[in-house]
Design an enzyme around this catalytic site. Structure first.
Site, short mmCIF file in Angstrom:
data_model
loop_
_atom_site.label_atom_id
_atom_site.label_comp_id
_atom_site.label_asym_id
_atom_site.label_seq_id
_atom_site.Cartn_x
_atom_site.Cartn_y
_atom_site.Cartn_z
N ASN A 84 -3.33 2.20 -10.58
CA ASN A 84 -3.64 1.94 -9.30
C ASN A 84 -3.92 0.11 -9.40
O ASN A 84 -3.37 -0.21 -10.26
CB ASN A 84 -5.38 2.45 -8.96
CG ASN A 84 -5.58 1.98 -7.41
OD1 ASN A 84 -4.14 2.01 -5.85
ND2 ASN A 84 -6.14 0.91 -7.04
N LYS A 85 -3.94 -0.84 -9.01
CA LYS A 85 -4.17 -2.30 -9.06
C LYS A 85 -4.88 -2.69 -9.87
O LYS A 85 -5.70 -1.90 -10.15
CB LYS A 85 -4.42 -3.30 -7.63
CG LYS A 85 -4.65 -4.50 -7.31
CD LYS A 85 -3.20 -4.32 -7.74
CE LYS A 85 -2.12 -4.25 -6.20
NZ LYS A 85 -1.14 -4.45 -7.16
N GLY B 232 0.54 -1.19 0.08
CA GLY B 232 0.37 0.07 0.38
C GLY B 232 0.72 0.87 0.00
O GLY B 232 1.54 1.63 1.31
N ALA B 233 0.36 1.72 -0.92
CA ALA B 233 1.35 3.64 -0.92
C ALA B 233 1.64 4.14 -0.18
O ALA B 233 3.39 4.42 0.67
CB ALA B 233 1.49 4.54 -2.26
N ASP C 265 -1.55 4.69 -6.32
CA ASP C 265 -0.27 4.29 -5.64
C ASP C 265 0.77 5.44 -6.66
O ASP C 265 1.39 6.21 -6.17
CB ASP C 265 0.48 2.68 -6.76
CG ASP C 265 -0.18 2.16 -5.55
OD1 ASP C 265 -1.67 1.80 -5.68
OD2 ASP C 265 1.19 1.17 -4.82
N GLN D 137 -5.75 -9.48 -2.45
CA GLN D 137 -5.94 -7.91 -1.26
C GLN D 137 -7.15 -7.40 -0.92
O GLN D 137 -7.18 -7.67 0.41
CB GLN D 137 -5.47 -6.40 -1.60
CG GLN D 137 -3.11 -7.19 -1.52
CD GLN D 137 -2.90 -7.23 -3.56
OE1 GLN D 137 -4.13 -7.53 -3.93
NE2 GLN D 137 -1.73 -6.93 -4.14
O1 MRU Z 1 0.53 -4.35 -3.90
P1 MRU Z 1 0.16 -3.23 -3.08
O2 MRU Z 1 -0.80 -3.97 -2.50
O3 MRU Z 1 0.80 -2.37 -2.66
O4 MRU Z 1 -1.31 -2.54 -3.97
C1 MRU Z 1 -1.30 -1.93 -3.07
C2 MRU Z 1 -2.95 -1.18 -3.76
O5 MRU Z 1 -3.24 -0.76 -5.63
C3 MRU Z 1 -3.60 0.83 -3.23
O6 MRU Z 1 -4.79 0.85 -3.70
C4 MRU Z 1 -2.84 1.61 -3.50
O7 MRU Z 1 -1.49 1.55 -2.62
C5 MRU Z 1 -3.46 2.94 -3.18
S1 MRU Z 1 -3.18 3.22 -1.33
C6 MRU Z 1 -4.09 3.37 0.37
#
Ligand code: MRU
Length: 368
Positions: A256-257, A54-55, A246, A205
């Site tokens: 984003n993801k 998560g960012a 992110d 996730q």
């Molecule tokens: O690969 P991850 O689990 O780090 O990806 C996280 C995400 O895509 C979240 O949506 C993103 O970091 C925003 S977080 C508050």
């Protein structure tokens, strides 16, 4: 976030002050395991192997990683090597680079003997700031959700249905989260929410982390297969989509993801508002065109060809899904163009996903 009635965060300073402790998110939802990070190398492993993810959480962990490095070798060369190692762990979330640059800019002018303490203090401040930013995102986003709920209730609805992708909740930050902060705030205000939780293959996730969080918080939710969202939107069962990001470009594109873009397309086609929640440090003012300029992390094909879960004996096991010999590809993020985003929800308020919208909230960035 309260877990069993106790206030909890995703990262905290160990009681002896010699390390930070984190929740190993690769063990959730089935096990709650805490790990201790004593060195920059351990912090890098925690980010790379996604014990933390998560960012915002990646950013704060990297800041602590650099502070741990500075306690051992605070020379310019020592700090540069540690920062390089930490920066190489995950390429997409800009919070990582932002956090490392901030620590370096603050401590480099100091004499080496003072750098370790200064970096440690700053990492702690960044953790507190993150909590405040996410709480403010929650407050602004809750106003949107309350307004949506008033409309839906007037139309006879019994609940407000929100769809989210991946985990942009408490577990992705220090507390509250980004996309889930408005959900938690609106829940506290009495909005009868129900969250559709995309499972978010390949690392799940949503199914593992977002469902775990919503469970802890007592928010009504259902886990859905990633492909179900479009169908639910076509049948009026999604009132809004909220996701995190992110990296957000100066023009309002959001990265984003993987799979977020498809949700945005479906939302656009069905007239469903598509909100993206983010703290200021997630905006990369140096990037204009998200599709061309944002580096997309490619992860191991094994995350696609197999899946991890709890086996019949209770332990975590990985099982193979695909035939021997079938190759796989695993891009971890995608870019949603600004034109598909209804609004950005930031700690400073809500704005259109555009340069003008962002500059209205961050006027100090004009000319950046
Ligand atoms: O690969 P991850 O689990 O780090 O990806 C996280 C995400 O895509 C979240 O949506 C993103 O970091 C925003 S977080 C508050």
């Amino acid at each position: 976030m309260k877990i069993d009635g106790r206030d909890s965060r995703t990262l905290w300073v160990a009681a002896d002050g010699g390390a930070v402790e984190i929740i190993d998110q690769t063990r959730l939802p089935h096990e709650f395991a805490v790990r201790r990070l004593e060195t920059a190398e351990e912090a890098a492993t925690a980010i790379r192997d996604m014990w933390v993810r998560g960012a915002p959480l990646i950013g704060v962990t990297a800041a602590y990683g650099l502070a741990l490095a500075a306690r051992h070798d605070a020379s310019d060369a020592g700090l540069a090597t540690a920062a390089q190692m930490l920066a190489a762990t995950r390429p997409t979330a800009v919070n990582l680079r932002w956090a490392l640059e901030r620590v370096l800019q603050t401590v480099t002018p100091l004499p080496p003997a003072e750098r370790g303490d200064a970096a440690w203090r700053l990492a702690g401040e960044m953790a507190e700031e993150d909590v405040a930013l996410c709480a403010a995102i929650g407050a602004h986003g809750a106003v949107l959700l309350e307004a949506l709920w008033r409309d839906r209730r007037a139309a006879g609805a019994e609940r407000l249905n929100i769809l989210t992708h991946c985990n942009a909740g408490w577990l992705a930050a220090i507390d509250w989260g980004t996309a889930l902060a408005p959900v938690y705030k609106a829940h506290e205000l009495g909005v009868p929410l129900h969250v559709w939780v995309d499972e978010t293959r390949p690392r799940n996730q949503g199914a593992a982390l977002t469902a775990r969080e919503l469970n802890w918080a007592g928010v009504s939710h259902s886990v859905i297969a990633d492909n179900a969202g479009g169908h639910l939107m076509q049948h009026g069962e999604v009132d809004a989509v909220i996701v995190g990001t992110d990296r957000t470009t100066a023009e309002g594109d959001v990265c984003n993801k993987i799979g977020t873009y498809l949700k945005a397309l479906a939302a656009h086609d069905n007239g469903v508002p598509f909100y993206v929640a983010l703290p200021g440090p997630t905006i990369d003012w140096r990037v204009q065109d998200g599709l061309r300029e944002i580096p997309i992390e490619e992860r191991s094909a094994a995350e696609v060809t197999s899946i991890v879960g709890r086996g019949p004996a209770g332990a975590l096991v990985a099982v193979q899904l695909t035939p021997d010999g079938s190759p796989a590809r695993n891009p971890a993020f995608d870019v949603t163009p600004a034109r598909l985003v209804t609004a950005l929800v930031t700690e400073r308020g809500v704005c259109p996903a555009s340069r003008a919208g962002l500059l209205r909230l961050y006027p100090e960035r004009a000319g950046a």
